[in-house]
Design an enzyme around this catalytic site. Structure first.
Site, PDB file in Angstrom:
ATOM      1  N   LYS A  71       0.840  -1.200   0.000  1.00 32.24           N
ATOM      2  CA  LYS A  71       0.000   0.000   0.000  1.00 32.24           C
ATOM      3  C   LYS A  71       0.874   1.248   0.000  1.00 32.24           C
ATOM      4  CE  LYS A  71      -2.118   2.527   3.198  1.00 32.24           C
ATOM      5  NZ  LYS A  71      -2.171   3.842   2.543  1.00 32.24           N
TER       6      LYS A  71
ATOM      7  N   GLY B 101       7.419   5.327   7.517  1.00 27.17           N
ATOM      8  CA  GLY B 101       6.424   6.358   7.791  1.00 27.17           C
ATOM      9  C   GLY B 101       6.713   7.002   9.126  1.00 27.17           C
TER      10      GLY B 101
ATOM     11  N   THR C 104       2.730   6.120  13.730  1.00 22.56           N
ATOM     12  CA  THR C 104       2.151   4.984  13.002  1.00 22.56           C
ATOM     13  C   THR C 104       2.985   3.723  13.248  1.00 22.56           C
ATOM     14  OG1 THR C 104       1.618   6.593  11.279  1.00 22.56           O
ATOM     15  CG2 THR C 104       1.196   4.300  10.759  1.00 22.56           C
TER      16      THR C 104
ATOM     17  N   GLU D 170      11.043   1.885   9.457  1.00 24.02           N
ATOM     18  CA  GLU D 170      11.887   3.054   9.157  1.00 24.02           C
ATOM     19  C   GLU D 170      11.049   4.284   9.468  1.00 24.02           C
ATOM     20  OE1 GLU D 170      14.952   2.788   8.307  1.00 24.02           O
ATOM     21  OE2 GLU D 170      14.968   0.644   7.872  1.00 24.02           O
TER      22      GLU D 170
ATOM     23  N   CYS E 211      13.307  12.121   5.263  1.00 25.92           N
ATOM     24  CA  CYS E 211      13.574  11.741   6.652  1.00 25.92           C
ATOM     25  C   CYS E 211      15.028  11.987   7.031  1.00 25.92           C
ATOM     26  CB  CYS E 211      13.207  10.282   6.869  1.00 25.92           C
ATOM     27  SG  CYS E 211      13.994   9.210   5.661  1.00 25.92           S
TER      28      CYS E 211
ATOM     29  N   GLU F  11       9.791  16.341  14.941  1.00 26.40           N
ATOM     30  CA  GLU F  11      10.005  16.268  13.493  1.00 26.40           C
ATOM     31  C   GLU F  11       8.996  17.164  12.780  1.00 26.40           C
ATOM     32  OE1 GLU F  11       8.838  12.740  11.321  1.00 26.40           O
ATOM     33  OE2 GLU F  11      10.738  12.770  10.259  1.00 26.40           O
TER      34      GLU F  11
HETATM   35  P1  NDP Z   1       2.463   7.941   8.008  1.00 20.39           P
HETATM   36  O1  NDP Z   1       3.010   7.184   9.153  1.00 20.39           O
HETATM   37  O2  NDP Z   1       1.292   8.806   8.224  1.00 20.39           O
HETATM   38  O3  NDP Z   1       2.061   6.969   6.820  1.00 20.39           O
HETATM   39  C1  NDP Z   1       2.950   6.043   6.232  1.00 20.39           C
HETATM   40  C2  NDP Z   1       2.131   4.953   5.549  1.00 20.39           C
HETATM   41  O4  NDP Z   1       1.435   4.200   6.528  1.00 20.39           O
HETATM   42  C3  NDP Z   1       1.061   5.488   4.601  1.00 20.39           C
HETATM   43  O5  NDP Z   1       0.914   4.585   3.518  1.00 20.39           O
HETATM   44  C4  NDP Z   1      -0.157   5.490   5.494  1.00 20.39           C
HETATM   45  O6  NDP Z   1      -1.348   5.497   4.767  1.00 20.39           O
HETATM   46  C5  NDP Z   1       0.059   4.183   6.244  1.00 20.39           C
HETATM   47  N1  NDP Z   1      -0.692   4.039   7.479  1.00 20.39           N
HETATM   48  C6  NDP Z   1      -1.183   5.010   8.297  1.00 20.39           C
HETATM   49  N2  NDP Z   1      -1.850   4.446   9.348  1.00 20.39           N
HETATM   50  C7  NDP Z   1      -1.746   3.097   9.189  1.00 20.39           C
HETATM   51  C8  NDP Z   1      -2.222   1.965   9.925  1.00 20.39           C
HETATM   52  N3  NDP Z   1      -2.954   2.090  11.041  1.00 20.39           N
HETATM   53  N4  NDP Z   1      -1.938   0.741   9.471  1.00 20.39           N
HETATM   54  C9  NDP Z   1      -1.207   0.575   8.348  1.00 20.39           C
HETATM   55  N5  NDP Z   1      -0.763   1.596   7.592  1.00 20.39           N
HETATM   56  C10 NDP Z   1      -1.010   2.843   8.005  1.00 20.39           C
HETATM   57  O7  NDP Z   1       3.691   8.760   7.412  1.00 20.39           O
HETATM   58  P2  NDP Z   1       3.645   9.819   6.245  1.00 20.39           P
HETATM   59  O8  NDP Z   1       3.082   9.215   4.999  1.00 20.39           O
HETATM   60  O9  NDP Z   1       3.044  11.073   6.797  1.00 20.39           O
HETATM   61  O10 NDP Z   1       5.212  10.021   5.965  1.00 20.39           O
HETATM   62  C11 NDP Z   1       5.988  10.916   6.673  1.00 20.39           C
HETATM   63  C12 NDP Z   1       6.787  10.191   7.742  1.00 20.39           C
HETATM   64  O11 NDP Z   1       7.567   9.172   7.160  1.00 20.39           O
HETATM   65  C13 NDP Z   1       7.746  11.098   8.449  1.00 20.39           C
HETATM   66  O12 NDP Z   1       7.670  10.906   9.832  1.00 20.39           O
HETATM   67  C14 NDP Z   1       9.107  10.627   7.951  1.00 20.39           C
HETATM   68  O13 NDP Z   1      10.160  10.849   8.829  1.00 20.39           O
HETATM   69  C15 NDP Z   1       8.878   9.191   7.721  1.00 20.39           C
HETATM   70  N6  NDP Z   1       9.866   8.676   6.790  1.00 20.39           N
HETATM   71  C16 NDP Z   1      10.860   7.864   7.257  1.00 20.39           C
HETATM   72  C17 NDP Z   1      11.852   7.410   6.412  1.00 20.39           C
HETATM   73  C18 NDP Z   1      12.913   6.480   6.894  1.00 20.39           C
HETATM   74  O14 NDP Z   1      13.518   5.816   6.059  1.00 20.39           O
HETATM   75  N7  NDP Z   1      13.174   6.367   8.177  1.00 20.39           N
HETATM   76  C19 NDP Z   1      11.881   7.811   5.004  1.00 20.39           C
HETATM   77  C20 NDP Z   1      10.780   8.642   4.625  1.00 20.39           C
HETATM   78  C21 NDP Z   1       9.814   9.061   5.498  1.00 20.39           C
HETATM   79  P3  NDP Z   1      -2.093   6.893   4.467  1.00 20.39           P
HETATM   80  O15 NDP Z   1      -1.103   7.832   3.886  1.00 20.39           O
HETATM   81  O16 NDP Z   1      -3.092   6.464   3.483  1.00 20.39           O
HETATM   82  O17 NDP Z   1      -2.641   7.347   5.775  1.00 20.39           O
END
Ligand code: NDP
Length: 479
Positions: free
Chosen positions: A173, A226, A230, A248, A282, A383
Site C-alpha cells: 500500500k 512512515g 504509526t 523506518e 527523513c 520532526e
Molecule cells: P504515516 O506514518 O502517516 O504513513 C505512512 C504509511 O502508513 C502510509 O501509507 C499510510 O497510509 C500508512 N498508514 C497510516 N496508518 C496506518 C495503519 N494504522 N496501518 C497501516 N498503515 C497505516 O507517514 P507519512 O506518509 O506522513 O510520511 C511521513 C513520515 O515518514 C515522516 O515521519 C518521515 O520521517 C517518515 N519517513 C521515514 C523514512 C525512513 O527511512 N526512516 C523515510 C521517509 C519518510 P495513508 O497515507 O493512506 O494514511
C-alpha cells in the site's frame, strides 16, 4: 485520473465502489480519485499473493533476476511519464523526480535483481562431531510493504524489490496522498512478465486499508516506512502475532559544522540537506549546529544562498522548491513556525506562504531558517518534515555531541570537519544509524539503512533487506 487497485495482475475498482479524492499540491485542486479499499479488497489481494507463492518461490534466481531487471529497464524507458506523474502527485520539482526519484526506483529493481544472484547462506562444519550445519534462507510467504508520500515510488520499490527478489509475494500500500506512480507500476510489472499475484497493490486510507493489512493473520512480515506514531501502532498490532517487522520512522537529524571544514562544499550541501524535496526527506539535516567561530559568517552566507532558491510550480524546469504535499501538511508545518515564535525562535529567513500566479491555492512555503537559543525547544525536538531548519552555535565537541544526541530520534547525522580524530570520535559516539562525514545522502544501495531510538528498528538495503524478507533455518546433518 482514476487510480485502481492492482490485484492478481489486473486493475480493479474497489469492491465497495468507494473512492477518495486525489489533490494536486501545485494548485490545490482535485485531479483524480483513488480506491477507498476495504478489508475485502485486502483479502482478495492476500488470496492472489498466496496463490502465486508456491510457484514464485520455486522460480529460479536467474528468472526472478531477469524479471526485476526488465522492470528497471521499463521504468527507465518511461522516465518522463513517471517523473511527470510523481511531480504532479507529490508537488516535487520535476527536475528532482527525473534525476532522483524515478532513476532510484529503477535502481532498486536492478540492484535487488542482481543482489539475489549473489545472496549466499552459510555452512558450519562441526569439527570433531562428524556433523555439518547449513543454513537456508527461505522466503516468508505473503509480506506487506507500506510506504509514505515523500519519495513515493522510490520508497515503495525499495521494499517491493527485495521482497519479490527473495521469493515472497506482496500486498503493498502506497500513501493515499501519492498513489499514482504505484498505480502505474502495475502495468510495468505485467509488461516485464512478473507472474500475476506476485505483487498486489491496494490503495486506501492508512487506518482502514493499511489497518486491514497489518492485522491480517497470515501476512507474516511488515516492512513499513512512515511516521513514528504509526510505527508504534503497527508494532503494537503486530507483536501478539509475532510478525517480522522492519520500521523506518522519523528523524530529527543533526548537521554539525566545524570551522575546519571545506566551507564552500559544506555550504552548498547544507542548502540541499536542509531543503531538498521541500525538506520532506527523513534524512534532512533539520538541526544545524555551527562552531561559534564561523557562526556569523555561516549565517550570512547561508541566508544569501537560501534566498536564491526558486520556489515555483513543480513542472517548471528551474523550480528548486515545489509545493508541500498536502494542505494538512502545509498547515502542520506552518504551525511549527508559530511555535517557534512563541519559543523565542528568531526567523532569519522565510516563514511565509508563497503565492504563485495562477496557482494561488497551491501549497507553497518559503524555505525557512530559524535561529534557536536552546536545543530543548519543541522545534529542535519534534520532526517538522518541511522546509524549516534551525541553527544555533556551539563551542566544544562535547557540547555539540551532547546536543546532537539529546533528541528522541536517531536516524542520520552529518559532520563537517577535516579533523580525522574528531570525525572518528563523533561518528562513534553519535546516536544514529547512518553518519555522513563531509557529505550528505551519498547512497550506496549495499549499505545498511535505518535508525535507532524512535527512528525505528531493522535495517534495509543490500543483504540486510534480503535477510529481513527471508526466514533463517539451520539444518544439522550427522554423518
Ligand atoms: P504515516 O506514518 O502517516 O504513513 C505512512 C504509511 O502508513 C502510509 O501509507 C499510510 O497510509 C500508512 N498508514 C497510516 N496508518 C496506518 C495503519 N494504522 N496501518 C497501516 N498503515 C497505516 O507517514 P507519512 O506518509 O506522513 O510520511 C511521513 C513520515 O515518514 C515522516 O515521519 C518521515 O520521517 C517518515 N519517513 C521515514 C523514512 C525512513 O527511512 N526512516 C523515510 C521517509 C519518510 P495513508 O497515507 O493512506 O494514511
Amino acid at each position: 485520473m482514476t487510480v485502481q487497485n492492482y490485484i492478481n495482475g489486473e486493475y480493479k475498482d474497489p469492491i465497495s465502489n468507494q473512492w477518495i479524492d486525489n489533490y494536486c499540491p501545485a494548485n490545490g485542486q482535485v485531479y483524480g480519485k483513488i480506491p477507498n479499499s476495504s478489508k475485502t479488497d485486502v483479502e482478495n489481494a492476500y488470496k492472489a499473493a498466496k496463490a502465486a507463492f508456491t510457484s514464485w518461490s520455486q522460480t529460479t534466481l536467474n528468472e526472478r533476476s531477469k524479471i526485476l531487471i526488465k522492470i528497471a529497464e521499463l521504468l527507465e524507458a518511461n522516465i518522463q511519464h513517471f517523473a511527470q506523474a510523481e511531480s504532479q502527485d507529490n508537488g516535487k520539482p520535476i527536475s528532482l523526480a527525473k534525476s532522483i526519484d524515478i532513476p532510484r526506483a529503477a535502481s532498486n529493481f536492478r540492484f535487488f535483481g542482481n543482489a539475489i544472484t549473489q545472496f549466499a547462506s552459510e555452512s558450519h562444519e562441526s569439527t570433531g562431531l562428524n556433523a555439518i550445519n547449513y543454513t537456508l534462507r527461505q522466503p516468508i510467504g505473503v509480506v506487506a510493504c507500506i510506504s509514505p508520500w515523500n519519495l513515493p515510488l522510490y520508497l515503495f520499490t525499495w521494499k517491493i524489490a527485495p521482497a519479490i527478489a527473495s521469493g515472497n509475494c506482496v500486498v503493498a500500500k502506497p500513501s493515499e496522498i501519492t498513489p499514482v506512480t504505484a498505480f502505474l507500476l502495475g502495468k510495468i510489472c505485467n509488461d516485464a512478465g512478473l507472474p500475476k499475484g506476485v505483487l498486489n497493490i491496494v490503495h486506501g486510507l492508512g487506518n482502514t486499508t493499511g489497518q486491514a493489512i497489518i492485522e491480517h493473520p497470515y501476512i507474516k512480515a511488515i516492512s513499513f516506512t512512515g511516521g513514528t506514531e504509526t510505527g508504534t501502532h503497527i508494532a503494537a498490532v503486530a507483536a501478539p502475532m509475532f510478525k517480522k517487522l522492519s520500521l523506518e520512522l522519523g528523524g530529527k537529524n543533526p548537521n554539525i559544522i566545524f570551522a575546519d571544514c571545506d566551507y564552500n562544499d559544506m555550504l552548498e550541501t547544507t542548502v540541499r540537506s536542509s531543503f531538498a524535496n521541500q525538506g520532506q526527506i527523513c534524512l534532512c539535516g533539520s538541526r544545524i549546529f555551527v562552531e561559534a567561530t564561523i557562526y556569523e559568517k555561516f549565517k550570512t552566507d547561508f541566508i544569501a544562498k537560501v534566498k536564491d532558491l526558486k520556489v515555483g510550480h513543480p513542472s517548471n524546469a528551474n523550480t528548486q522548491i515545489g509545493a508541500l504535499v498536502s494542505k494538512n501538511h502545509l498547515e502542520k508545518v506552518m504551525h511549527y513556525i508559530e511555535i517557534a515564535k512563541n519559543e523565542n525562535g528568531k526567523i532569519l529567513y522565510g516563514g511565509n506562504k508563497v503565492t504563485i500566479k495562477n496557482y494561488e491555492d497551491g501549497y507553497y512555503l518559503e524555505p525557512t531558517i530559524i535561529e534557536v537559543k536552546t536545543n530543548d525547544c519543541r522545534i529542535n525536538q519534534e520532526e517538522i518534515f518541511g522546509p524549516i531548519v534551525t541553527i544555533m552555535p556551539f563551542k566544544t565537541e562535547q557540547e555539540v555531541l551532547q546536543m546532537a544526541n539529546k533528541v528522541k530520534y536517531g536516524l542520520s547525522a552529518t559532520i563537517w570537519t577535516n579533523n580525522l580524530k574528531r570525525a572518528m570520535h563523533i561518528s562513534n559516539q553519535i546516536q544514529a544509524g547512518i553518519v555522513w562525514i563531509n557529505t550528505w545522502m551519498l547512497r550506496d544501495l549495499r549499505t545498511p539503512f535505518g535508525g535507532i531510538k524512535a527512528s525505528g528498528i531493522g535495517r534495509e538495503g543490500g543483504f540486510e533487506a534480503l535477510r529481513f524478507f527471508t526466514e533463517t533455518k539451520n539444518i544439522c546433518i550427522k554423518y
